[in-house]
Design a protein around this motif. Sequence first.
Motif, PDB file in Angstrom:
ATOM      1  N   UNK A 330       0.829  -1.207   0.000  1.00  0.00           N
ATOM      2  CA  UNK A 330       0.000   0.000   0.000  1.00  0.00           C
ATOM      3  C   UNK A 330       0.862   1.255   0.000  1.00  0.00           C
ATOM      4  N   UNK A 331       1.940   1.213   0.770  1.00  0.00           N
ATOM      5  CA  UNK A 331       2.855   2.362   0.792  1.00  0.00           C
ATOM      6  C   UNK A 331       3.448   2.590  -0.595  1.00  0.00           C
ATOM      7  N   UNK A 332       3.853   1.507  -1.257  1.00  0.00           N
ATOM      8  CA  UNK A 332       4.445   1.624  -2.591  1.00  0.00           C
ATOM      9  C   UNK A 332       3.465   2.235  -3.583  1.00  0.00           C
ATOM     10  N   UNK A 333       2.188   1.835  -3.499  1.00  0.00           N
ATOM     11  CA  UNK A 333       1.183   2.380  -4.414  1.00  0.00           C
ATOM     12  C   UNK A 333       1.066   3.890  -4.237  1.00  0.00           C
ATOM     13  N   UNK A 334       1.030   4.347  -2.990  1.00  0.00           N
ATOM     14  CA  UNK A 334       0.939   5.784  -2.733  1.00  0.00           C
ATOM     15  C   UNK A 334       2.151   6.529  -3.236  1.00  0.00           C
ATOM     16  N   UNK A 335       3.332   5.950  -3.038  1.00  0.00           N
ATOM     17  CA  UNK A 335       4.551   6.617  -3.510  1.00  0.00           C
ATOM     18  C   UNK A 335       4.611   6.677  -5.035  1.00  0.00           C
ATOM     19  N   UNK A 343      -2.953   6.150 -11.436  1.00  0.00           N
ATOM     20  CA  UNK A 343      -3.481   5.091 -10.580  1.00  0.00           C
ATOM     21  C   UNK A 343      -3.715   3.794 -11.313  1.00  0.00           C
ATOM     22  N   UNK A 344      -4.223   3.875 -12.575  1.00  0.00           N
ATOM     23  CA  UNK A 344      -4.528   2.650 -13.330  1.00  0.00           C
ATOM     24  C   UNK A 344      -3.265   1.911 -13.770  1.00  0.00           C
ATOM     25  N   UNK A 345      -2.121   2.617 -13.720  1.00  0.00           N
ATOM     26  CA  UNK A 345      -0.863   1.999 -14.152  1.00  0.00           C
ATOM     27  C   UNK A 345      -0.048   1.427 -12.997  1.00  0.00           C
ATOM     28  N   UNK A 346      -0.551   1.572 -11.771  1.00  0.00           N
ATOM     29  CA  UNK A 346       0.167   1.019 -10.622  1.00  0.00           C
ATOM     30  C   UNK A 346       0.016  -0.500 -10.633  1.00  0.00           C
ATOM     31  N   UNK A 351       5.569  -6.852  -5.334  1.00  0.00           N
ATOM     32  CA  UNK A 351       6.959  -6.960  -5.793  1.00  0.00           C
ATOM     33  C   UNK A 351       7.178  -6.112  -7.041  1.00  0.00           C
ATOM     34  N   UNK A 352       6.175  -6.097  -7.970  1.00  0.00           N
ATOM     35  CA  UNK A 352       6.294  -5.279  -9.166  1.00  0.00           C
ATOM     36  C   UNK A 352       6.256  -3.789  -8.814  1.00  0.00           C
ATOM     37  N   UNK A 353       5.478  -3.447  -7.797  1.00  0.00           N
ATOM     38  CA  UNK A 353       5.446  -2.043  -7.352  1.00  0.00           C
ATOM     39  C   UNK A 353       6.825  -1.620  -6.851  1.00  0.00           C
ATOM     40  N   UNK A 354       7.464  -2.504  -6.095  1.00  0.00           N
ATOM     41  CA  UNK A 354       8.807  -2.181  -5.604  1.00  0.00           C
ATOM     42  C   UNK A 354       9.794  -2.009  -6.734  1.00  0.00           C
TER      43      UNK A 354
END
Length: 988
Positions: A330-335, A343-346, A351-354
């Motif tokens: 969730x933190x990664x999504x916000x960052x 938002x639609x590209x997150x 692991x992919x967000x990181x």
Amino acid sequence: MRFEVLGPVRMFDGDRAALLTGALRRSLLAVLLAHANEPVPVTVLLEALWGGSDEHGASRLQVHVHRLRRELDDPDRLTYGPAGYSLRVERGELDAAVFAALLDEAAGEPDPACAAGLLRRALGLWRGRPYQEVDLPDVDAVVERLTEQRSLAVEECYAAELRAGRHEAVAGELLDAVHRNPLRERLHGLLMLALYRSGRQAEALSAYQHACEVLNDELGLDPGPELRALHGQIRAGEAVEVMGTTHVPAQLPHSAPDFVGRELPLSELDGMLDAKTRTIPIAVIVGTAGTGKTSLALRWARRVKTRFPDGQLYTDLRGFGTGTPAEPGDVLAGWLRALGVDGKDVPLDPAERGARLRSLLDGKRVLLVLDNAASAEQVRPLLPGNSDCAVVVTSRHQLDGLLVGHGANLVELDRMTADEARLLLKELLGDLVTDEGAVDELIECCARLPLALRIAAERVRRHRHRGISQTIAEFGCAQARLDLLDSGDPQASVRTIFAASYRNLSVAEAKLFRMLGLHPGEEMDAYSLAALAGEDDVRVIRRGLAELVRAHLVEEVAGKRVRLHDLLETYAAELSSITENSAERREALRRLYDYYLQVATIASGFLAPGSLPAPKPAFPAPPIRDHEDAARWLDAKRDTMVRIAEMVDGEFEHYAVDFAVVLDAALDFGWHVDAAQRLHGKALEVAARRGDRVGEGIALRGLGVAHRRNDFAAARDLLERALRKADGPAGTAAVLQSLGEVCVFTGHTDLALDHLRRSTRLYQQAGLRLLGLRPMICLGRLHRRWGRHEESLECLREASRVAAAHGYRPAEADASYALAGLYRDLNRFVEAAEHAERALVLARRSKFRFLEGMTLHRLGTIRRCLGDHPQALESHRAALVFARQMRSPNLEAIALTALAETHAAMGDEAEAARCHLHALGVANSGCSNYVRARAHTGLGDLHAAAGRRESATRHWETAVRIYQELDAPEAGELRRRLNADISPSVPC
């Protein structure tokens, strides 16, 4: 209505400007506009306007609210509800909101010329610094956000102009913009592009060099990858597109403006950035709850944010609190959204967000602040991949995984120092600080915890008419402190933040923490806690303590011991009273007291061999193999055991007598006079009440020994009472030995000889030969004083031989000290010095404190006799310091007299006279008469050497009278000097 905050705060009703006279009304409007259409709590407004609240604060606020309403077109715009005051602002009425709307419109405008026009309209709303002339912490974050938005709008405006082909027209404006904002890399890039597209390639390259110099000089950094790439394209003469919009997150939250101190941890954080390493700079700030870890992290982050021009990311990981810890995904999504990812590209997978975050941060300089982390596992997915970024983590746990696996730098944040706490209170309370003593007391009530100090300061401000002393009075009960240190906000309540750490403990660790609250001493070890907890395996306790240390619920101190600060101790005791019933708590304390008696008995056996029966082992105990182990343990635990004796009552009161028995030798050898008076005083009271005649005798003897410091008459009286209650040969011998020593000091020679001889015989009859060495050594000293050197040498050599053969350190030290004096009198100064040096080493190892001080004095006299006056002075001064630390006027006067004699030997009569007079003053306040006589003798000698015979005679005659009363041999020698008119010789 129209409200303006992009410059001085102003308000218009139509074309009429409202009168905002006075800083208070302007500040009130500023806070309400900063939170437009949202309720603002009364406490926030009181803090902003007056720095806090008191009983008149609410009524004063209502007056200003009423005056502000009169300036509004509709008084109902400003309403009051349960959550506070709210100012209604319609769309288009607040210039800051209009500015934001124009930015959004420009962002969606496909035509660059139209977009530039919208942005120029937005920038035209600005009239100066946001909220100009208003200096309030509550609006500082809003000011910072608006300022950053304006800088981004300026950059985007010029980018739109360049996309519209107006590069020549804006080149001059960009030069001015770069001059005003030299650290913004995008402006440098836009200027380079404007110059390059205008056919001015050389100037564009020169602009890049200027950017390099500025960034290096100001920040010690090279340009980022985008600016370097642009430079390469221009140098190669390639076609260049306009640099796209850069998302620069500025997420650092508001922090306390009255931050003080903490220079060492701040410098440690600075050092992390300055270190030339290829790894990511990661700092882990750890400390107990309430020490200000977040404040430190944010303070430092703001201090260095210019070194991270690509932004600052922040998150509260909620590792300690009532809610659920934050999920790294969730933190990664916000960052990612903050960095411009739609938002639609997150990505859905954490692991992919990181991986996406690491890609976005590659080559950028971004500071990441991860607050309140529960574990290294929660932090790892959030770490960047390049060393141009930096990471600051705060936690109550040590996060060994980051330290070991990622090379993180540990920054341990302790409670404030007393000086830092004073600075903080002065910052918070201002002119309410009128009594420095009261401030120091308040600091101790708050255990030097910044959070507790802030809550207490707010309480003082709220009730300012009472003053600090009244707040301290309310804090008188330890339990009440936790109630009073509750601000009403769960994030600012001492009990609540402690509870958050406690909830993270296992069942066994939680029980151990509660047991810490039952322990009466300031410092504890695994053995004493094992007894309290009823645990036979001390390794289990050690593992539990290691976890409590890692959680920063206890502080580790020297000697494998731990301690709690006062507020945590109170909290642990509160939990114990709730969780364990009274029978369980009593049984735990009984085990603890029995454990201390068991180990103290073993340890005291090395100080006074045979004086106590060997205890039956019932608890795991630290190894005590020799005298040094015993002295070290007793020195560390003495205060705790005395405190136990003072506090016990009812079914436990017999422990006062028990501890008086087992600690008697340790208090005597260590010259712990105050502790002895407290312990033996309580023991005497209990023993008398219980009809314990033996206990009374031991307590009376202990009190008599303690009174040797400054009241020989009282000491003799107490010891004679103890003699009437003494039990058996050993008990009688101990009292006679102490009586004999007092009689030596008071000059009752015959009585001293009788007591000491009887004591020696009784010890031998009881089979306690080693204990009999002490009166034997005292006999040797008495023989030396009377010039019976052969008898003295015989006593002292035999005592030294027996003590050395049995490894009995206290007697070895005492005998060496006495032999040093004897050899000095025989003019065998080298041997005297050797014995004095040995006595000093043995006395220190044995914790035989009074003997250590006396040996320092004696070593000084021997060095004087050897002609080494500088070393003699050093020894005398060391003895003087020692005497004052022990509060022994007798030793102080002796040391001063010796100092005077050495100064006289050096020919410094003025300093010698000063020291003698000082010694006489100390001696007259309650020392032995023998010391008084020596001071008078020395003064007489000085007067005689200066030819002042009459004054010399007066002092000598006084000394003779005292020596005669003491039956001291010095009387005859001094009388002969008076009668024969012999000039004195300066003592060697």
